[in-house]
Motif scaffolding. Structure first.
Motif, PDB file in Angstrom:
ATOM      1  N   ASP A   6       0.889  -1.295   0.183  1.00  0.00           N
ATOM      2  CA  ASP A   6       0.489   0.101  -0.156  1.00  0.00           C
ATOM      3  C   ASP A   6       0.839   1.070  -0.093  1.00  0.00           C
ATOM      4  N   GLU A   7       1.696   1.206   0.581  1.00  0.00           N
ATOM      5  CA  GLU A   7       2.876   2.425   0.822  1.00  0.00           C
ATOM      6  C   GLU A   7       3.684   2.600  -0.344  1.00  0.00           C
ATOM      7  N   PHE A   8       4.055   1.520  -1.567  1.00  0.00           N
ATOM      8  CA  PHE A   8       4.305   1.705  -2.007  1.00  0.00           C
ATOM      9  C   PHE A   8       3.321   1.966  -3.617  1.00  0.00           C
ATOM     10  N   LYS A   9       2.344   1.407  -3.335  1.00  0.00           N
ATOM     11  CA  LYS A   9       1.421   2.391  -4.234  1.00  0.00           C
ATOM     12  C   LYS A   9       1.132   3.246  -4.239  1.00  0.00           C
ATOM     13  N   GLU A  10       1.124   4.280  -3.382  1.00  0.00           N
ATOM     14  CA  GLU A  10       0.522   5.356  -2.997  1.00  0.00           C
ATOM     15  C   GLU A  10       1.471   6.570  -3.718  1.00  0.00           C
ATOM     16  N   ILE A  85      13.378  -5.939  -2.734  1.00  0.00           N
ATOM     17  CA  ILE A  85      11.500  -5.642  -2.892  1.00  0.00           C
ATOM     18  C   ILE A  85      11.124  -5.785  -3.905  1.00  0.00           C
ATOM     19  N   GLU A  86      11.226  -6.834  -4.744  1.00  0.00           N
ATOM     20  CA  GLU A  86      11.065  -7.375  -5.883  1.00  0.00           C
ATOM     21  C   GLU A  86       9.696  -7.600  -5.476  1.00  0.00           C
ATOM     22  N   GLN A  87       9.337  -8.263  -4.346  1.00  0.00           N
ATOM     23  CA  GLN A  87       7.645  -9.714  -4.242  1.00  0.00           C
ATOM     24  C   GLN A  87       6.802  -7.546  -3.900  1.00  0.00           C
ATOM     25  N   VAL A  88       7.497  -6.945  -3.148  1.00  0.00           N
ATOM     26  CA  VAL A  88       6.181  -6.104  -2.830  1.00  0.00           C
ATOM     27  C   VAL A  88       5.981  -4.781  -4.182  1.00  0.00           C
ATOM     28  N   VAL A  89       7.001  -4.934  -4.704  1.00  0.00           N
ATOM     29  CA  VAL A  89       6.746  -4.129  -6.189  1.00  0.00           C
ATOM     30  C   VAL A  89       5.591  -4.419  -7.015  1.00  0.00           C
ATOM     31  N   LYS A  90       5.821  -6.396  -7.141  1.00  0.00           N
ATOM     32  CA  LYS A  90       5.069  -7.078  -8.151  1.00  0.00           C
ATOM     33  C   LYS A  90       3.636  -6.478  -7.058  1.00  0.00           C
ATOM     34  N   ASP A  91       3.781  -6.869  -5.734  1.00  0.00           N
ATOM     35  CA  ASP A  91       2.249  -6.864  -5.550  1.00  0.00           C
ATOM     36  C   ASP A  91       1.013  -6.040  -5.581  1.00  0.00           C
ATOM     37  N   GLY A  92       2.250  -4.918  -5.507  1.00  0.00           N
ATOM     38  CA  GLY A  92       1.856  -3.673  -5.800  1.00  0.00           C
ATOM     39  C   GLY A  92       1.513  -3.394  -6.281  1.00  0.00           C
ATOM     40  N   LEU A  93       2.074  -3.546  -7.888  1.00  0.00           N
ATOM     41  CA  LEU A  93       1.938  -2.546  -9.635  1.00  0.00           C
ATOM     42  C   LEU A  93       0.373  -4.026  -9.289  1.00  0.00           C
ATOM     43  N   ALA A  94       0.413  -5.202  -8.794  1.00  0.00           N
ATOM     44  CA  ALA A  94      -0.400  -6.137 -10.037  1.00  0.00           C
ATOM     45  C   ALA A  94      -2.331  -5.611  -9.245  1.00  0.00           C
ATOM     46  N   ASP A  95      -2.012  -4.971  -7.892  1.00  0.00           N
ATOM     47  CA  ASP A  95      -3.212  -4.441  -7.347  1.00  0.00           C
ATOM     48  C   ASP A  95      -3.953  -3.159  -8.298  1.00  0.00           C
ATOM     49  N   GLY A  97      -3.656  -2.809 -11.661  1.00  0.00           N
ATOM     50  CA  GLY A  97      -3.290  -3.767 -13.016  1.00  0.00           C
ATOM     51  C   GLY A  97      -2.074  -3.718 -13.746  1.00  0.00           C
ATOM     52  N   ILE A  98      -1.324  -3.801 -13.011  1.00  0.00           N
ATOM     53  CA  ILE A  98       0.286  -3.378 -13.974  1.00  0.00           C
ATOM     54  C   ILE A  98       0.775  -4.333 -13.687  1.00  0.00           C
ATOM     55  N   ASP A  99       1.519  -5.380 -14.428  1.00  0.00           N
ATOM     56  CA  ASP A  99       3.067  -6.787 -14.820  1.00  0.00           C
ATOM     57  C   ASP A  99       3.985  -6.480 -14.792  1.00  0.00           C
ATOM     58  N   LEU A 100       4.736  -6.416 -13.880  1.00  0.00           N
ATOM     59  CA  LEU A 100       6.218  -6.050 -14.028  1.00  0.00           C
ATOM     60  C   LEU A 100       7.221  -6.400 -14.891  1.00  0.00           C
ATOM     61  N   ASN A 101       6.596  -8.127 -15.024  1.00  0.00           N
ATOM     62  CA  ASN A 101       7.216  -9.115 -16.817  1.00  0.00           C
ATOM     63  C   ASN A 101       7.372  -7.841 -18.258  1.00  0.00           C
ATOM     64  N   ARG A 102       5.741  -7.062 -17.806  1.00  0.00           N
ATOM     65  CA  ARG A 102       5.672  -6.466 -18.997  1.00  0.00           C
ATOM     66  C   ARG A 102       6.991  -5.057 -18.845  1.00  0.00           C
ATOM     67  N   LEU A 103       7.064  -5.059 -18.007  1.00  0.00           N
ATOM     68  CA  LEU A 103       7.679  -3.419 -17.711  1.00  0.00           C
ATOM     69  C   LEU A 103       8.621  -3.825 -17.747  1.00  0.00           C
ATOM     70  N   GLU A 104       9.372  -4.434 -17.147  1.00  0.00           N
ATOM     71  CA  GLU A 104      10.434  -5.037 -17.603  1.00  0.00           C
ATOM     72  C   GLU A 104      11.377  -5.434 -19.622  1.00  0.00           C
ATOM     73  N   GLU A 105      10.132  -5.981 -20.459  1.00  0.00           N
ATOM     74  CA  GLU A 105      10.749  -6.225 -21.261  1.00  0.00           C
ATOM     75  C   GLU A 105       9.886  -4.422 -22.116  1.00  0.00           C
ATOM     76  N   ILE A 106      10.000  -3.169 -21.426  1.00  0.00           N
ATOM     77  CA  ILE A 106       9.986  -1.891 -22.461  1.00  0.00           C
ATOM     78  C   ILE A 106      10.967  -1.691 -22.542  1.00  0.00           C
ATOM     79  N   GLU A 107      12.572  -1.852 -20.899  1.00  0.00           N
ATOM     80  CA  GLU A 107      13.242  -1.013 -20.861  1.00  0.00           C
ATOM     81  C   GLU A 107      14.798  -2.297 -21.547  1.00  0.00           C
ATOM     82  N   ALA A 108      15.398  -0.982 -22.732  1.00  0.00           N
ATOM     83  CA  ALA A 108      16.369  -1.520 -23.816  1.00  0.00           C
ATOM     84  C   ALA A 108      17.161  -2.155 -23.165  1.00  0.00           C
TER      85      ALA A 108
END
Length: 804
Positions: A6-10, A85-95, A97-108
């Protein structure tokens, strides 16, 4: 950092609005990626500053690793993992509606390297920070890197890498720390107060502007720095043709390894090398001077490591600073320099031991040439005293001879340590390639077998296998990779072996999905995934591999009784733009693929896939999916290899020669868990020295060889015309320099043995497990600990580990 999701999302939503100036509902995935990246970089900034402050206050000795390449790969997931902090971020993004794996694909993938040299440097940066060691990297911020590879009609086509098109979220530009690097001009010599004074005048200067990137250690408070230099026009240009000056300047940090076939390319390469070392060393000295009034004890607080010969101008540049700016005498300056610089050799190939024509070197770097010339004269004097009258030896060992400056010789003379990167490689350097220098400087030579960061290549790249290891032996291996040895206890545990098999299958399915999406080819995941991914070079013998594929195709077509386990041969490699022969091999691989993949008689048993644009992010999917690791270089030619270690760590079995680190892999995995074939290094070196090899004999006496070699030119590939004549000629007219035909029969036999072994699933899984269990030794943490203790004499900074 973030106590919960929740802190991450905020914080994420607040940062998104501030950064992008739009609401979450209007934002794109790219906005999400840059918001997250900026958040991470800003969060580590405090610890980054604290790390540098701690080094300053403690006055600890620091190492600076100079490399022309740093092949970093993507950093988003890696930094999240290292920060814990991988899990906290992954869970916060999922809340949200964001998929962390898709964000990874954006990085060159950062376009800062090509092969093992650059990836090793990146692994070393990770290990330095993770071990709390005060160590930083210095490189060049290439705008276009090497190139982006496209395969068009089977040919390699090079396009500029556009990795900086959308900016780079991890870097901080520090224009106020720019350094002016001089080229051309002339040196004026005057006498002042009884000493000679040298001034470089009428020089054309280039601004080296630093871009700093944080190097995040694994769950520590240590954040080291990778400083990349960007070439920009000087605010004080002396060149009257401003447009030409601007073009020439920017080209210095535009491409990695510009083609040096002609003088223009040679000048550009030499410019790049001096640009890197001049900016880096002057920056190091500037930082040092903030703490120390004199450079007389410089070597006690600073170690500078040169990664291969590209940064060897660090030696004369440090001498220039000590002589011209600090006004030291030669002997004192030389003593400091030799005790500051250490050198890693990465090759036994003579063409890779750089030499520069004096006619280019002297006018481009006039003061540096004077210093190199003086080093050479003093060294030749030492040689004369030791070997009076032996002109041949002195000529062979001179730094400048036959109008060429020999960079490896300069490195050998001007450094405190010279290390090879695998046990065999170091012995070849000592006893053959650099034997004359070893006789004079025996104490300088030492071995540091390469390593890879197991955190990226196992923990991050293969999370399913990492989870199984954690469940079985605990997570202690992440900090102490040698603990992987405990996995050997599960060798007879059928449940564990079944889980190992399932994980391999899931990883193969993931790679097969990528192959189908990008190449439209369906890879059978029950087939053996036989993989060779590395730089394309004749000595690495991708040719041997593809000729063997042609042989298998011939057997399938001609012998109805021939049976083999289905096999998918996967290649990935870039050939240097000017390397004509290597590009022919890429064309051959793709031509063979076209033939076998669409032949209804063979396509269910034999597949060939060339993955274009091989890079770190693709490698992270390849290594976990491999069954067989092809490490088939001509023995004595591969200094070490690091791909072999990544495959081993992910449970692939090596088919290889006794070359580089394969020898140590054999030792750690156990003799029965590796497939060795071919000539030994001693046998190869004996052929080179004494002759006795005739490739035509093998061509005439082995009909399998004759068939595949003839197929290169006899119309077997209908549209090829004379496309593969250079390969045919290299094997027969030029006597097969890398012994492809000599090792062909041995290679066929070992591949047959590997195919048979794969069909005994339980036994294969045991072999695979023993490779994983033996791989902990090949962690770059072990390598870096050895460098730190034995060469650099640095120690961990006193910080508490974060409890994560």
């Amino acid at each position: 950092m973030f106590s919960d999701r929740d802190e991450f999302k905020e914080e994420f939503l607040k940062k998104l609005e501030m950064t992008c100036g739009k609401s979450f509902g209007e934002s794109t995935e790219r906005d999400h990626y840059f918001t997250l990246g900026n958040m991470i970089r800003e969060h580590v900034s405090t610890e980054w500053i604290n790390t540098n402050e701690r080094y300053r206050i403690d006055r600890e000795k620091q190492v600076y690793y100079l490399s022309i390449e740093f092949l970093l790969g993507r950093l988003l997931h890696h930094n999240l993992m290292n920060l814990g902090i991988e899990q906290v971020v992954k869970d916060g993004l999922a809340d949200l509606g964001i998929d962390l794996n898709r964000l990874e694909e954006i990085e060159a993938d950062a376009g800062l390297g090509n092969g093992g040299l650059g990836r090793l440097a990146a692994c070393f940066m990770d290990s330095l920070a993770s071990l709390n060691l005060p160590g930083h990297g210095c490189g060049i911020r290439y705008k276009h890197g090497l190139f982006e590879q496209k395969i068009v009609d089977g040919y390699q086509v090079e396009l500029p890498e556009q990795w900086l098109r959308n900016g780079h979220v991890w870097e901080v530009r520090k224009a106020d720390l720019a350094i002016e690097v001089p080229f051309w001009g002339k040196v004026e010599t005057t006498e002042e107060n009884g000493r000679l004074v040298f001034r470089h005048v009428n020089a054309e200067t280039i601004s080296a502007v630093p871009y700093d990137m944080p190097v995040v250690g694994y769950k520590t408070d240590t954040i080291n720095t990778l400083r990349l230099w960007n070439a920009e026009p000087s605010p004080y240009p002396v060149n009257h043709d401003i447009l030409k000056y601007k073009r020439d300047t920017e080209s210095v940090s535009e491409f990695l390894y510009p083609d040096d076939t002609h003088d223009e390319g040679k000048i550009l390469r030499l410019k790049q090398q001096y640009f890197l070392v001049s900016a880096s060393i002057r920056s190091i000295v500037r930082s040092y001077r903030k703490q120390h009034s004199s450079l007389r004890n410089f070597h006690e607080y600073v170690s500078i490591h040169i990664n291969d010969t590209h940064p060897v101008l660090a030696i004369p540049e440090l001498m220039r600073i000590l002589l011209d700016e600090e006004e030291m005498g030669w002997e004192e300056a030389w003593n400091i320099t030799v005790h500051t610089i250490a050198y890693t050799n990465h090759t036994t190939l003579s063409e890779a031991l750089e030499k520069w024509p004096v006619r280019i070197f002297q006018p481009l770097l006039p003061r540096i040439y004077m210093i190199v010339n003086e080093i050479n004269e003093r060294f030749c004097r030492v040689l004369w005293e030791r070997y009076p009258g032996d002109w041949k030896r002195i000529e062979d060992m001179a730094i400048i001879a036959h109008d060429q400056v020999k960079m490896a010789h300069l490195a050998l003379v001007g450094s405190l340590s010279v290390n090879g990167v695998a046990a065999l490689h170091t012995e070849i350097l000592k006893n053959r390639e650099m034997n004359q220098f070893y006789e004079i400087f025996p104490d300088k030579f030492n071995n540091k077998t390469n390593g890879i960061t197991h955190r990226r290549w196992l923990l991050k790249a293969n999370p399913l296998l990492s989870d199984l290891i954690n469940e079985s032996i605990g997570a202690g291996w992440i900090r102490e990779p040698e603990k992987l040895r405990e996995l050997a206890d599960f060798k007879n545990d059928r449940v564990f072996l079944d889980q190992l098999h399932q994980i391999k299958q899931l990883n193969k399915e993931k790679l097969a999905k990528r192959i189908q999406e990008q190449h439209g080819i369906i890879a059978d995941t029950s087939s053996i995934f036989d993989i060779q991914v590395k730089r394309l070079h004749a000595y690495k013998r991708q040719l041997l591999n593809i000729l063997h594929v042609m042989h298998l195709y011939n057997r399938l077509k001609e012998d109805s009784n021939f049976r083999m386990h289905p096999r998918t041969f996967i290649f990935g490699a870039k050939a240097s733009p000017g390397y004509y022969y290597a590009k022919k091999i890429i064309k051959l691989i793709n031509t063979v693929a076209e033939k076998v993949n669409y032949d209804p008689q063979t396509r269910d048993v034999l597949k060939v896939i060339f993955l274009e644009n091989y890079r770190v992010s693709l490698a992270e999917e390849i290594f976990p999916a491999a069954d067989i690791s092809e490490q088939i270089s001509t023995a004595s030619k591969e200094a070490s290899g690091t791909g072999n270690m990544k495959f081993m760590m992910n449970g692939a079995l090596t088919v290889g020669t006794l070359d580089g680190a394969n020898i140590e892999i054999k030792e750690k995995a156990g003799d029965g868990n590796i497939f060795i074939f071919g000539l030994t290094a001693d046998e190869v070196l004996s052929f080179y020295q004494n002759g006795g090899y005739n490739s035509r004999e093998y061509y005439h006496h082995d009909k399998r060889i004759r068939q595949v070699v003839d197929q290169l030119v006899n119309g077997f590939f209908p549209d090829a015309d004379d496309e593969f004549e250079p390969i045919f000629d290299s094997l027969l007219m030029e006597n097969d320099q890398y012994f492809v035909l000599r090792d062909f029969a041995s290679y066929i036999n070992i591949q047959k043995e590997a195919g048979k072994a794969y069909e005994d699933r339980e036994h294969w899984l045991k072999m695979s497990l023993m490779n994983i269990a033996g791989s902990g030794y090949f962690s770059s943490d072990r390598t870096i600990s050895e460098y730190a203790r034995e060469i650099w004499k640095i120690r961990p900074a006193g910080v508490e580990m974060m409890n994560k």
